[in-house]
Design a protein around this motif. Structure first.
Motif, short mmCIF file in Angstrom:
data_model
loop_
_atom_site.label_atom_id
_atom_site.label_comp_id
_atom_site.label_asym_id
_atom_site.label_seq_id
_atom_site.Cartn_x
_atom_site.Cartn_y
_atom_site.Cartn_z
N LEU A 76 5.55 44.74 20.50
CA LEU A 76 5.85 43.40 21.13
C LEU A 76 4.72 42.54 20.61
CD1 LEU A 76 7.62 41.57 22.87
CD2 LEU A 76 6.29 42.42 24.86
N PRO A 276 7.53 39.24 29.15
CA PRO A 276 8.91 39.92 28.42
C PRO A 276 9.89 40.24 29.21
CG PRO A 276 6.63 41.00 27.96
CD PRO A 276 6.45 39.98 29.23
N CYS A 308 9.63 45.50 19.82
CA CYS A 308 9.70 45.67 21.34
C CYS A 308 8.46 46.69 21.66
CB CYS A 308 11.04 46.31 21.54
SG CYS A 308 12.39 45.20 21.36
N SER A 310 7.80 49.89 24.41
CA SER A 310 8.80 50.94 25.34
C SER A 310 7.92 52.09 26.23
CB SER A 310 10.11 51.58 24.39
OG SER A 310 9.30 52.05 23.23
N VAL A 319 12.16 49.35 28.21
CA VAL A 319 12.15 48.50 27.11
C VAL A 319 11.53 47.06 27.42
CG1 VAL A 319 12.98 47.74 24.92
CG2 VAL A 319 13.80 49.98 25.72
N ASN A 320 10.29 46.56 26.75
CA ASN A 320 9.73 45.31 27.07
C ASN A 320 10.22 44.48 25.75
OD1 ASN A 320 8.72 45.53 29.49
ND2 ASN A 320 6.84 46.45 28.62
N ILE A 321 10.90 43.51 25.86
CA ILE A 321 11.45 42.58 24.96
C ILE A 321 11.01 41.10 25.02
CG2 ILE A 321 13.78 41.89 24.06
CD1 ILE A 321 14.68 44.13 26.17
N VAL A 334 20.03 46.38 23.24
CA VAL A 334 18.94 47.28 23.03
C VAL A 334 19.14 48.34 22.32
CG1 VAL A 334 16.95 48.43 24.03
CG2 VAL A 334 17.97 46.43 25.20
#
Length: 551
Positions: A76, A276, A308, A310, A319-321, A334
């Motif tokens: 990310l 995120p 991303c 995770s 998961v951080n997006i 995802v």
């Protein structure tokens, strides 16, 4: 789909290293795009990105994604954010005009001609796509050093305020801009029916922007601009937040530092919000949907290539997006990123474990057979708009009005509703072709909408000197015979036909169609001068179990 053209040198500079053309041509499509063209003379690459990835509509966003995808800078991308101390007050007066606004500041930006061009193209592509031609989202980009905070967003009388709009030297009132300025004329319809127009002012009452129409010339961005103020207005708070995040992060890729702006309206909050988004997926769900056998670490590696972060928490992968990823709405989105990051080329080329055999829908099968029959009978196939008007459907046909699906804001008086019958559309087509030689035999297999439900119909018309009831009756009998439909014919009282020369087709006790000689008044209404015969048949009524013989 949006096509974005990159200067290769600019792309390489943003990537932080030179990437050979062959690698780009091979890897970019795996990210979810199509390589449109490469111009060797200008060393530029045009890429067609899917509409669900507005964060890639500029070279800066594409470079961010490619750095992760090519393994240069995986995970990310996080941008440091500080507080600008700037306040933007949104007054209640805009609630019924253009209710939402967010804003941000980016300081220390390094702009050249390529960067400004990329920024303007990003702005316009976001307007056209997620902005629905500025109706949903409109973005303003300004030189912050030319205006003084705090800022105010309010609605005013369009004749009470004048300023010099972007790309002009003449001072105009807001109402004059809608009739004199190119952008004003292009987007004037967005303010139709509004007594007050939205405007953003600085503390000295200088006009920053007249959203969603045009910015003020005062804040024009140039290569000398170092600090930028971004405003985004619209009708969808989630959409304008996403657009702000995309523009702010693109400018940060040019060396800028992102700062928050305090929005004071009915509630208080600060934007841009780059925190995120978080989604939880499981290894089982990933492998079930993708048909793979990936472990948790492999899934995290794949997501890292998609930008991303995770974390494995027991059976769950958190998961951080990126806040710029407007396309991630559900866990399956995802998992699609997992597939891209893992690499479609690694899925192999095995045939599916189970086989299914598709076939035509019965309605489609009937439609195709009917088309073949009518062409064989010497009729020419046509296609007309489902949009029509109540006058064409009812008044000109001498029929009583029934309930129709109406268009809320029709662009013309000829397109005010969805049709409930095909014959009027064919009559209108005959009127447009009245200068052509006779006879004219036309047919259409098309949709009508009754009680908000779509139905498939056949309509056929024939205009000639000798058109008669006997001829249209013979056509109906031939069609129904070839379709193996059992039917009866009974008299019709429809006033679009000459009395005694109209009939209904009845099958299994249900009226499935009508035919006959069109009434002289209807013919006159459509500016025609010769007899017309017509039929209309419900295609759905002849689909089930009635096509075995012709199939």
């Amino acid at each position: 789909m949006p096509v974005v053209t990159f200067d290769r040198n600019d792309l390489d500079a943003l990537l932080g290293q030179k990437v050979d053309l062959e690698t780009l041509l091979e890897r970019v499509p795996q990210l979810g795009a199509d390589v449109h063209s490469y111009d060797e003379a200008t060393n530029s690459l045009s890429i067609e990105f899917f509409p669900d990835r507005p964060d890639l509509y500029c070279v800066e966003g594409a470079a961010t994604a490619l750095r992760a995808f090519l393994g240069f800078e995986e995970g990310l991308k996080r941008y440091p954010v500080t507080d600008s101390g700037i306040i933007l007050k949104a007054e209640e007066s805009v609630k019924n005009v253009r209710p939402y606004i967010v804003a941000g500041v980016v300081r220390g930006v390094s702009l050249n001609n390529a960067a400004i061009k990329s920024l303007m193209e990003l702005q316009e592509k976001l307007h056209i796509t997620m902005g629905r031609k500025r109706a949903k989202v409109a973005i303003g980009i300004h030189d912050l050093d030319k205006i003084t905070a705090p800022f105010t967003y309010k609605a005013v009388n369009p004749d009470s305020l004048s300023f010099v709009p972007l790309a002009k030297t003449e001072c105009m009132s807001m109402r004059e801009i809608l009739t004199k300025h190119e952008k004003g004329k292009a987007y004037a319809q967005l303010l139709d029916g509004k007594e007050l127009f939205p405007v953003i002012l600085d503390s000295n009452d200088n006009v920053i922007s007249f959203p969603p129409i045009i910015n003020g010339a005062l804040t024009t961005v140039t290569e000398n601009t170092k600090n930028i103020f971004i405003d985004v207005t619209g009708t969808d708070l989630n959409a304008i937040n996403g657009a702000l995040n995309i523009v702010a992060c693109a400018l940060a890729e040019r060396g800028g530092s992102i700062q928050l702006v305090s929005i004071e309206s009915s509630s208080k909050f600060k934007t841009p919000d780059l925190n995120p988004k978080t989604k939880d997926i499981t290894v089982g769900d990933v492998n079930s949907l993708l048909g793979c056998n990936l472990n948790a670490n492999q899934i995290c590696e794949a997501l890292s290539k998609m930008g991303c972060d995770s974390q494995i928490i027991g059976d769950i992968i958190r998961v951080n997006i990126s806040a710029t990823r407007m396309d991630i709405l559900h866990e399956v989105d995802v998992i699609e990123d997992v597939a891209k990051g893992y690499g479609y080329e690694n899925f192999g080329n095995r045939l599916p474990a189970s086989q299914t055999f598709g076939s035509e829908l019965s309605e489609t099968k009937a439609s195709n057979v009917i088309r073949q029959l009518l062409i064989g009978y010497g009729y020419l196939e046509t296609t007309t708009l489902t949009l029509t008007s109540e006058e064409t459907q009812f008044k000109m046909m001498r029929l009583p009005e029934t309930e129709v699906v109406s268009v809320l804001n029709p662009i013309s008086e000829d397109h005010t509703c969805l049709r409930v019958s095909l014959i009027p559309s064919q009559m209108a087509l005959l009127r447009k072709n009245k200068h052509r030689d006779l006879p004219q035999k036309l047919f259409e297999v098309g949709d009508v909408v009754i009680d908000a439900v779509r139905h498939k119909r056949l309509a056929a018309v024939n205009i000639s000197v000798k058109s008669s009831f006997t001829e249209i009756k013979s056509l109906v009998e031939s069609i129904l015979r070839d379709l193996s439909v059992k039917y009866e014919i009974q008299s019709s009282s429809s006033e679009m036909f000459i009395p005694g020369r109209g009939a209904e087709i009845v099958s299994d006790g249900k009226i499935i169609g009508v035919f006959g000689e069109i009434h002289p008044e209807v013919i006159t209404n459509f500016e025609l001068r010769y007899p017309v015969i017509a039929l209309e048949l419900d295609v759905e009524a002849v689909t089930e179990g009635k096509l075995d013989r012709v199939a």
